[in-house]
Design an enzyme around this catalytic site. Structure first.
Site, PDB file in Angstrom:
ATOM      1  N   THR A 151     -32.831  11.920 -20.308  1.00 22.18           N
ATOM      2  CA  THR A 151     -31.469  11.377 -20.445  1.00 22.18           C
ATOM      3  C   THR A 151     -31.095  10.432 -19.292  1.00 22.18           C
ATOM      4  O   THR A 151     -31.796  10.355 -18.295  1.00 22.18           O
ATOM      5  CB  THR A 151     -30.437  12.523 -20.521  1.00 22.18           C
ATOM      6  OG1 THR A 151     -30.686  13.440 -19.447  1.00 22.18           O
ATOM      7  CG2 THR A 151     -30.524  13.250 -21.836  1.00 22.18           C
TER       8      THR A 151
ATOM      9  N   SER B 102     -24.348   9.781 -13.403  1.00 19.99           N
ATOM     10  CA  SER B 102     -24.542   8.900 -14.557  1.00 19.99           C
ATOM     11  C   SER B 102     -25.418   7.752 -14.094  1.00 19.99           C
ATOM     12  O   SER B 102     -25.068   7.046 -13.156  1.00 19.99           O
ATOM     13  CB  SER B 102     -23.207   8.357 -15.063  1.00 19.99           C
ATOM     14  OG  SER B 102     -23.438   7.349 -16.022  1.00 19.99           O
ATOM     15  N   ARG B 103     -26.583   7.591 -14.732  1.00 19.18           N
ATOM     16  CA  ARG B 103     -27.513   6.538 -14.274  1.00 19.18           C
ATOM     17  C   ARG B 103     -27.087   5.161 -14.760  1.00 19.18           C
ATOM     18  O   ARG B 103     -27.714   4.169 -14.438  1.00 19.18           O
ATOM     19  CB  ARG B 103     -28.940   6.871 -14.724  1.00 19.18           C
ATOM     20  CG  ARG B 103     -29.429   8.153 -14.078  1.00 19.18           C
ATOM     21  CD  ARG B 103     -30.907   8.389 -14.232  1.00 19.18           C
ATOM     22  NE  ARG B 103     -31.225   9.714 -13.709  1.00 19.18           N
ATOM     23  CZ  ARG B 103     -31.614  10.738 -14.448  1.00 19.18           C
ATOM     24  NH1 ARG B 103     -31.773  10.591 -15.736  1.00 19.18           N
ATOM     25  NH2 ARG B 103     -31.863  11.901 -13.900  1.00 19.18           N
ATOM     26  N   VAL B 104     -26.011   5.100 -15.546  1.00 16.73           N
ATOM     27  CA  VAL B 104     -25.461   3.812 -15.950  1.00 16.73           C
ATOM     28  C   VAL B 104     -24.350   3.424 -14.969  1.00 16.73           C
ATOM     29  O   VAL B 104     -24.135   2.260 -14.669  1.00 16.73           O
ATOM     30  CB  VAL B 104     -24.934   3.889 -17.408  1.00 16.73           C
ATOM     31  CG1 VAL B 104     -24.196   2.627 -17.793  1.00 16.73           C
ATOM     32  CG2 VAL B 104     -26.100   4.124 -18.359  1.00 16.73           C
TER      33      VAL B 104
END
Length: 548
Positions: A381, A407-409
């Site tokens: 994810t 959150s990697r975004v």
């Protein structure tokens, strides 16, 4: 009564003329053994992996093992009435389910059959549940926010359309509550939702459906149920059914959100199937391909690239001409239209640019995120929201652990105004948690540390939120602005929630333009900041913190 010979011969001639010579050829096999929801069948030499086969009584099965002398079939239902020696027919179809807007508002099982008592579903299209995920070229980066309505998530662990954000935590820490709030917040956001319940009690699922109906969210939601009493194969295929239904919207230029509640139970169902099929076990007795089970599911979540073409001013755009894709697609299409001359213009294809967002849920045991399935899904994810039992029990809800959640975004999935106010929020809370542990053992603290602790306590209180109460993004921004700019520092903690709700009411009544400007511009410029500061000072002067 006397029969005449010519009448009899005419009747026979008619029957011969109307005789249908069509022959139905079906490949059949014989059940060798059956037990625990698995049947071994001899004679289906041409069967395909994932193919549906039919048992007596219209019971279906799914081919999983292809061996030299038999096939292993997972029975999709109650295997009680299947006997050794029964005849099994091939259908020639890979497992498929109905898709489309006809399913919206309905509760269905893993095979897409209605279980809500509202009659049959007249779907126009069927799709295979196992499809290849979109490739790199067909995707675009995640840049559009998918607001959950929860201040703690939208400010610190933002989710974007097309992202896969894991919700992880022990049982009874509010994982499903976060997911349901996210669905409720999609009202009026041009988003279709799919909620997949795997291995849950029927009463729990019934409560979720009622909550969605009560908040008007069932109007844009499909519920897929494979309850705790269902066979393991149905629990295993349920997420694939859900993502297939969501993909219909993604592939037609719309936006969808799929929630898998939860994938731990799907992994357990797959382990049961694999062991019964005599596949070799690996770590924690899971089969070696359990990672692939989840990766091929979650990779189907994507933000699809916009596609542009050149056509006449009054024509509908189609794929007949040249299609432009990628970051410069619009620019290239406009350039091509200019070169073509006449009434040619660049238009976006209506079935492009859709998205499918996934919120998988994983249940941990004793907060152990390093177990096999949690680490697998974390690595697939684009970030995780970690819900902690200690925080939940101490009244911090949603019980998000800011240190582990990520959150990697990141800021790409936030509007500029949220980035402006929430930039320092995560850091301040992380420092507060570290300082809190240290302050327990210190008798006297300097003024700066006391100030940091006071700010952290108030921000924690500000981020608390009741269930089924999602907050619009503009209201989240002004509340966080008040917290990070020190307007709550002198207030007693019990007055924080009242200050927030009364200030929002004051803004809606007296300074509605502030919220409207945040929504329209999406950022806080110098003038708006002055206006917001002025409103906060004016309201703070009239607010009575002592009043309960």
């Amino acid at each position: 009564m006397q029969l005449r010979a010519e009448e009899i011969s005419n009747i026979i001639k008619q029957q011969i003329a109307n005789y249908d010579k069509a022959v139905d050829v079906v490949e059949t096999g014989t059940v060798l053994t059956v037990g625990d929801g698995i049947a071994r069948i001899h004679g289906l030499e041409s069967a395909m992996a994932g193919e549906l086969v039919e048992f007596p009584g219209a019971l279906m099965g799914m081919v999983l093992n292809l061996e030299s002398d038999n096939v292993g079939v997972a029975i999709l239902g109650n295997s009680r009435y299947i006997r050794e020696g029964d005849t099994v027919k091939r259908t020639g179809r890979i497992v498929e389910v109905p898709v489309g807007k006809e399913l919206v508002g309905r509760v269905v099982n893993s095979l897409g059959q209605p279980i809500d008592g509202k009659g049959p579903i007249e779907a126009k299209e069927q799709r295979r549940i196992e499809l290849k995920a979109p490739g790199i070229i067909g995707r675009q980066p995640v840049t559009e926010p998918m607001q959950t309505g929860l201040k703690a998530i939208d400010a610190m662990v933002p989710v974007g359309r097309g992202q896969r954000e894991l919700i992880i935590g022990d049982r009874q820490t509010g994982k499903t509550a976060v997911a349901i709030d996210a669905i409720i917040n999609q009202k009026g956001q041009n988003m279709f939702c799919v909620y997949v319940a795997i291995g849950q009690k029927q009463s729990t699922v019934s409560n979720v459906v009622e909550k969605l109906r009560a908040h008007g969210a069932l109007e844009y939601t499909i519920v897929v149920v494979a309850g705790a009493s269902e066979a393991a194969p149905l629990q295993f295929i349920a997420p694939y059914t859900g993502v297939t239904m969501g993909e219909y919207f993604r592939d037609n230029g719309m936006h969808a959100l799929v929630i898998y509640d939860d994938l731990s139970k799907q992994a357990v169902a797959y382990r049961e199937l694999s062991l019964l099929l005599r596949r070799p076990p690996g770590r924690e007795a899971y089969p070696g391909d359990v990672f692939y089970v989840h990766s091929r599911l979650l990779e189907r979540a994507a933000k699809m690239a916009e596609e542009w073409t050149v056509c006449g001013k009054d024509e509908e755009p189609t794929r007949k001409g040249e299609v432009f894709m990628g970051g410069e697609a619009k620019h290239e299409a406009e350039k091509a239209a200019k070169e073509a001359g006449g009434d040619k213009v660049a238009k976006k294809l209506p079935d492009s640019g859709g998205s499918l967002t996934a919120l998988p849920i994983i249940e941990t045991q004793g907060g152990d995120v390093s177990a096999y399935i949690p680490t697998n899904v974390i690595s697939i994810t684009d970030g995780q929201i970690f819900l902690e039992s200690d925080l939940f029990n101490s009244g911090v809800r949603p019980a998000i652990n800011v240190g582990i959640s990520v959150s990697r975004v990141g800021g790409n999935a936030q509007i500029k105004a949220m980035k402006q106010v929430a930039g320092t929020l995560r850091l301040e809370l992380a420092q507060f948690r570290a300082m809190q542990a240290f302050a327990q053992f210190a008798s006297d603290l300097d003024a700066a540390t006391q100030q940091q602790l006071a700010r952290g306590e108030r921000l924690t209180e500000l981020l608390k939120q009741g269930q089924y109460q999602p907050v619009p993004v503009a209201e989240q921004i002004v509340a966080i602005f008040a917290g990070t700019h020190g307007y709550l520092d002198k207030l007693p903690i019990h007055a924080i929630k009242r200050f927030e709700s009364e200030f929002l009411s004051y803004l809606k009544a007296e300074k509605k333009s502030i919220l409207e400007t945040i929504n329209s511009k999406g950022k806080i410029d110098g003038d708006l900041e002055k206006e917001l500061d002025g409103a906060l000072e004016a309201f703070s002067a009239t607010f009575e913190p002592g009043k309960k």
